[in-house]
Design a protein around this motif. Structure first.
Motif, short mmCIF file in Angstrom:
data_model
loop_
_atom_site.label_atom_id
_atom_site.label_comp_id
_atom_site.label_asym_id
_atom_site.label_seq_id
_atom_site.Cartn_x
_atom_site.Cartn_y
_atom_site.Cartn_z
N UNK A 13 0.83 -1.21 0.00
CA UNK A 13 0.00 0.00 0.00
C UNK A 13 0.87 1.26 0.00
N UNK A 63 1.02 -10.57 14.20
CA UNK A 63 0.36 -9.30 14.54
C UNK A 63 0.39 -8.32 13.38
N UNK A 64 -0.78 -7.83 12.94
CA UNK A 64 -0.79 -6.81 11.90
C UNK A 64 -0.02 -5.57 12.38
N UNK A 65 0.76 -5.01 11.51
CA UNK A 65 1.49 -3.79 11.87
C UNK A 65 2.79 -4.05 12.59
N UNK A 95 2.49 -10.06 7.91
CA UNK A 95 2.11 -9.62 9.27
C UNK A 95 0.61 -9.79 9.49
N UNK A 127 -3.11 -10.48 9.23
CA UNK A 127 -3.96 -10.36 8.05
C UNK A 127 -3.68 -9.05 7.30
N UNK A 128 -2.58 -8.40 7.62
CA UNK A 128 -2.33 -7.08 7.04
C UNK A 128 -1.73 -7.16 5.65
N UNK A 167 -10.91 -12.33 4.03
CA UNK A 167 -10.93 -11.61 5.31
C UNK A 167 -9.63 -11.78 6.10
N UNK A 211 -4.73 -8.81 0.46
CA UNK A 211 -4.62 -7.36 0.64
C UNK A 211 -3.43 -6.81 -0.16
N UNK A 218 -3.70 -4.13 -3.43
CA UNK A 218 -3.04 -2.82 -3.60
C UNK A 218 -2.16 -2.81 -4.83
N UNK A 259 -15.95 -9.58 3.03
CA UNK A 259 -16.86 -8.49 3.39
C UNK A 259 -17.06 -7.51 2.22
N UNK A 278 -17.32 -4.48 2.38
CA UNK A 278 -16.54 -3.24 2.58
C UNK A 278 -15.29 -3.18 1.72
N UNK A 279 -14.86 -4.33 1.19
CA UNK A 279 -13.70 -4.30 0.29
C UNK A 279 -13.98 -3.46 -0.96
N UNK A 286 -15.13 -0.59 -0.93
CA UNK A 286 -14.66 0.77 -0.63
C UNK A 286 -13.15 0.90 -0.80
N UNK A 287 -12.47 -0.24 -0.86
CA UNK A 287 -11.02 -0.20 -1.07
C UNK A 287 -10.67 -0.37 -2.55
N UNK A 315 -13.78 -0.27 6.60
CA UNK A 315 -12.74 -0.45 5.58
C UNK A 315 -11.34 -0.25 6.15
N UNK A 366 -10.31 -3.38 7.96
CA UNK A 366 -10.08 -4.41 6.93
C UNK A 366 -8.70 -4.23 6.31
N UNK A 367 -8.42 -2.97 5.95
CA UNK A 367 -7.15 -2.64 5.32
C UNK A 367 -5.97 -2.97 6.24
N UNK A 368 -6.14 -2.67 7.51
CA UNK A 368 -5.05 -2.87 8.47
C UNK A 368 -4.92 -4.31 8.92
N UNK A 369 -5.89 -5.14 8.53
CA UNK A 369 -5.84 -6.54 8.93
C UNK A 369 -6.20 -6.76 10.39
N UNK A 383 -1.20 2.23 13.67
CA UNK A 383 -1.13 1.23 14.74
C UNK A 383 -0.72 1.86 16.08
N UNK A 415 -2.27 -5.75 18.17
CA UNK A 415 -3.30 -6.70 18.61
C UNK A 415 -3.00 -7.27 19.99
#
Lengths: 320, 432
Positions: free
Chosen positions: A21, A120-122, A140, A142-143, A175, A181, A185, A204, A206-207, A209-210, B200, B203-206, B276, B324
């Motif tokens: 991203x 862990x995401x992030x 990382x 689900x990120x 998901x 993801x 991107x 979902x 909401x994807x 919107x991405x 969203x 979702x984006x951030x997982x 985060x 998390x």
């Protein structure tokens, strides 16, 4: 750094690879071009193959991995670097040491870069704030899983050429998928049209919107696709709350030869692995000429060589 | 609270705002033996005089949701640091939540906390007890015994019993003792393991999402119980636009529910976590602009009765981890009042402040209202207007730093807080 040319310094200024991203389309194409020249070069006479000589790369893998870890190791060694792999179970994290402390120790042990796989995401961003060395995100939570997306896109471009307006479908557990993801991107940045498909509990709305198209009907998702990327149903991440059973998944969303025959004649099939034969993909389809799964794995080495070379030899890294 | 000596002092020329007492004027306050006098006593001025011209004086504020860490985690917050932070944030009193370790579900634990309060507290501290044992939602806590030792409210905040039978009976049982019942509306299954507002962005951030529906189902459940049992239920810390709508409908039906919102939900949205930032991992999560606007509207229209601090302190090592893995919750006592003022964007926000942070909280708990009336106990806050300053939790009184308001530029400043007739906080800016 004699192996680094002027163009590299101009276009590639990232020290770490944390996400797709955060990259521009120029940066994505630059990595892919670099990977292409690495893949096509015969022998290791060129200076780039020694560009990481004397560098120490630590693979910090807190989650199980085969392909990604091995590919990063081969890539690093191919560039002359030393690699050391640390897995979650074999590290002091099982003794209660935090990721922060583990990373600071790894840096103190002389790491020139850290390749991190973590649930862990992030967490790569978190790590990049703690240590000075380049951080390469090897997945990382689900990120994101940037190197996987780059090798997927590399393979897609190898087979389909320019991806602008190409229709790419990603089918499966979206998901919980970092692969989905990162690919979303990357593909959007290169002008492709991306459809995300799978069960409503795992894809979902909401994807949209991405920037993706979302459908829960596999025939709609696959009809016009130039390529379909299948994702594994991740038993380890989801509970029974999201899907009845693997057999049900195979019935409704599994890619078998009948489904394949309804797709475009030249459409190709990708899978980041590990495969669940008989679930998301029928064995004969996985082994057919339409599947490019093993090419993906092979391309993963060149792509990761490009990533390691560009990040570790970037201006910002050499200053640290 | 800790017995401090009562000081006599005089505050001259402040603007006094206490609509319930019919006071909205510029005037002097002469504090003698802990009581407020409007007219200068015949002995004349004391030795401690301060001109507070242009400053605003409001009756004592009460926070409805401050998480106490004693016993259990006094490194994250001691009773002394908790109450110092509250006083610095302008609160004369706080209601502390029962998620201590062990939980505040027995008279022994309550007595232990009371002992700490007696020795170290700067302000009035009201105690809540668990609604169910260990806040597990499995069996009713000994509410009568808790009431006997001085608990004023019962709640399982920051949880809510999943079992409807236990929850309903616990509320029915609490009614017998006249205890205020506070529900933290979150469906325990839908919110389980969630790290952020479901959107969203998450979702984006997982990140695992907490849907608005998780809160709204619980709000709906609480209003149904309040309606069928005829028992008032206070809903703590609303975060979703849909919840505001549900509370509005409930109130229109005459169902005895009240609700509050935490101050940071009135000013911030989910964007705060996009890098985060674990200090912005609040409980409930920060949501979207549409929610924030609905919450502000709810405050102004009266659907939402009160504003709390949702003060949840965590030591740095607990929050300086992967997103998390970090616990949910943010500090808020030092900033809630000022955050509220920034968020409501009113030219004259002070009547609203008094209603949402003093009158209604006291009313919800069934406590006597503090007042600026002649002869009342000195329990008030003094706010300096048009004072730009940047909040830095490092300079705060709380032992924890997990504030989403870190580095925020405020335009008002709290300079003086009194509680139970005594000075609880005075800024270095004010010399008395």
């Amino acid at each position: 750094m004699e192996a680094r040319n002027f163009l590299e310094s101009m276009i590639w200024q990232q020290k770490s690879l944390l996400s797709i991203e955060g990259l521009s389309s120029e940066e994505i194409l630059f990595i892919l071009d670099k990977a292409k020249s690495l893949k096509e070069s015969k022998g290791n006479e060129e200076p780039i193959f020694h560009s990481l000589r004397g560098k120490r790369i630590i693979n910090l893998f807190m989650e199980p991995s085969t392909r990604t870890r091995v590919a990063f190791e081969i890539a690093a060694k191919s560039l002359g670097a030393d690699t050391i792999s640390i897995s979650g179970e074999a590290s002091s994290l099982t003794k209660g040491e935090t990721l922060k402390d583990t990373a600071m120790n790894v840096q103190a042990l002389g790491a020139d870069a850290i390749v991190l796989r973590h649930s862990s995401p992030g967490s790569p961003l978190f790590l990049s704030r703690i240590v000075d060395v380049p951080i390469i995100n090897a997945g990382d939570g689900a990120h994101e899983h940037p190197s996987q997306a780059l090798l997927d896109i590399y393979t897609l471009r190898e087979k389909l050429g320019d991806l602008r307006d190409r229709k790419i479908t990603i089918l499966g557990d979206i998901l919980f998928s970092r692969v989905a993801r990162s690919n979303l991107w990357g593909l959007l940045k290169l002008g492709a049209k991306v459809t995300l498909a799978g069960p409503s509990t795992l894809v979902p709305r909401e994807f949209e919107k991405l920037g993706a198209r979302v459908t829960h009907d596999p025939s709609v998702a696959l009809k016009d696709a130039d390529a379909v990327m299948l994702l594994r149903i991740q038993h380890e991440r989801q509970q029974a709350s999201h899907f009845p059973s693997l057999a049900e998944y195979a019935n409704v969303f599994g890619l078998d030869s009948k489904v394949l025959s309804a797709m475009k004649r030249n459409a190709i099939i990708l899978h980041p692995g590990p495969l669940n034969r008989g679930v998301e993909i029928e064995s004969e389809v996985a082994d057919s000429g339409r599947a490019v799964i093993l090419q993906q794995v092979a391309n993963g080495i060149a792509v990761r060589m490009a990533i390691l070379h560009l990040c570790i030899t970037s201006e910002k890294s050499s200053h640290s | 609270m800790k017995q401090k000596t009562v000081e006599d002092f005089d505050l001259l020329g402040g603007r006094l705002v206490d609509p319930l007492s019919g006071i909205n004027k510029v005037g002097d306050l002469h504090i003698r033996k802990g009581k407020i006098y409007h007219n200068l006593p015949k002995e004349g001025l004391s030795k401690k005089i301060h001109n507070i011209k242009g400053h605003v004086v409001l009756p004592g504020l009460l926070d409805l949701r401050a998480h106490n860490r004693v016993p259990g985690a006094s490194k994250s917050e001691s009773v002394e640091s908790l109450t110092r932070a509250a006083a610095k944030g302008g609160f004369s009193s706080i209601l502390v939540m029962p998620n201590t370790s062990p939980y505040s579900d027995s008279p022994a634990t309550i007595r232990y906390i009371q002992d700490r309060i007696k020795q170290t507290s700067q302000i009035k501290v009201y105690l809540s007890g668990c609604l169910t044992l260990g806040s597990k939602g499995e069996s009713i806590a000994p509410l009568g015994s808790l009431k006997d030792v001085g608990v004023v409210a019962v709640t399982d905040c920051p949880n809510s019993p999943a079992n409807n039978e236990i929850f309903t009976n616990a509320i029915k049982y609490a009614k017998m003792f006249g205890l205020a019942v506070i529900d933290f509306p979150q469906d325990s299954y839908l919110s389980k393991n969630s790290d952020a507002h479901e959107s969203p962005l998450s979702l984006k951030m997982g990140l695992a999402g907490n849907p608005r529906m998780s809160e709204e189902m619980a709000v709906q459940r609480a209003t149904l119980i309040a309606r069928h049992l005829g028992v008032p239920i206070h809903l703590s810390s609303l975060s979703s636009a849909g919840s505001v709508q549900l509370v509005k409908q409930a109130k229109e039906y005459g169902i005895p529910v009240t609700a509050d919102v935490s101050a940071h939900h009135l000013l911030l949205t989910e964007g705060e976590i996009s890098q985060y930032n674990t200090s912005a991992k609040t409980n409930p999560p920060l949501r979207e602009e549409i929610d924030r606007k609905a919450l502000i509207e709810g405050i102004k229209s009266g659907i939402i009765d009160a504003c709390n601090s949702s003060h949840e302190p965590y030591s740095e090592h607990l929050k300086d981890v992967e997103f998390d893995l970090a616990p949910k919750g943010a500090t808020g006592l030092e900033t809630a009042l000022l955050t509220f003022i920034e968020a409501v964007e009113e030219k004259d926000p002070f009547q609203l402040v008094v209603e949402k942070m003093s009158y209604k909280p006291h009313h919800i708990l069934g406590l006597n209202q503090p007042s600026l009336r002649d002869g009342s106990e000195a329990e008030f806050v003094v706010i300096k207007r048009k004072e730009n300053w940047t909040y830095n939790p490092e300079h705060g009184e709380s032992l924890s730093r997990n504030s989403p308001m870190d580095n925020y530029r405020f335009t008002n400043k709290i300079i003086f807080t009194t509680s139970a007739g005594r000075i609880a906080f005075q800024s270095i800016d004010i010399k008395i």
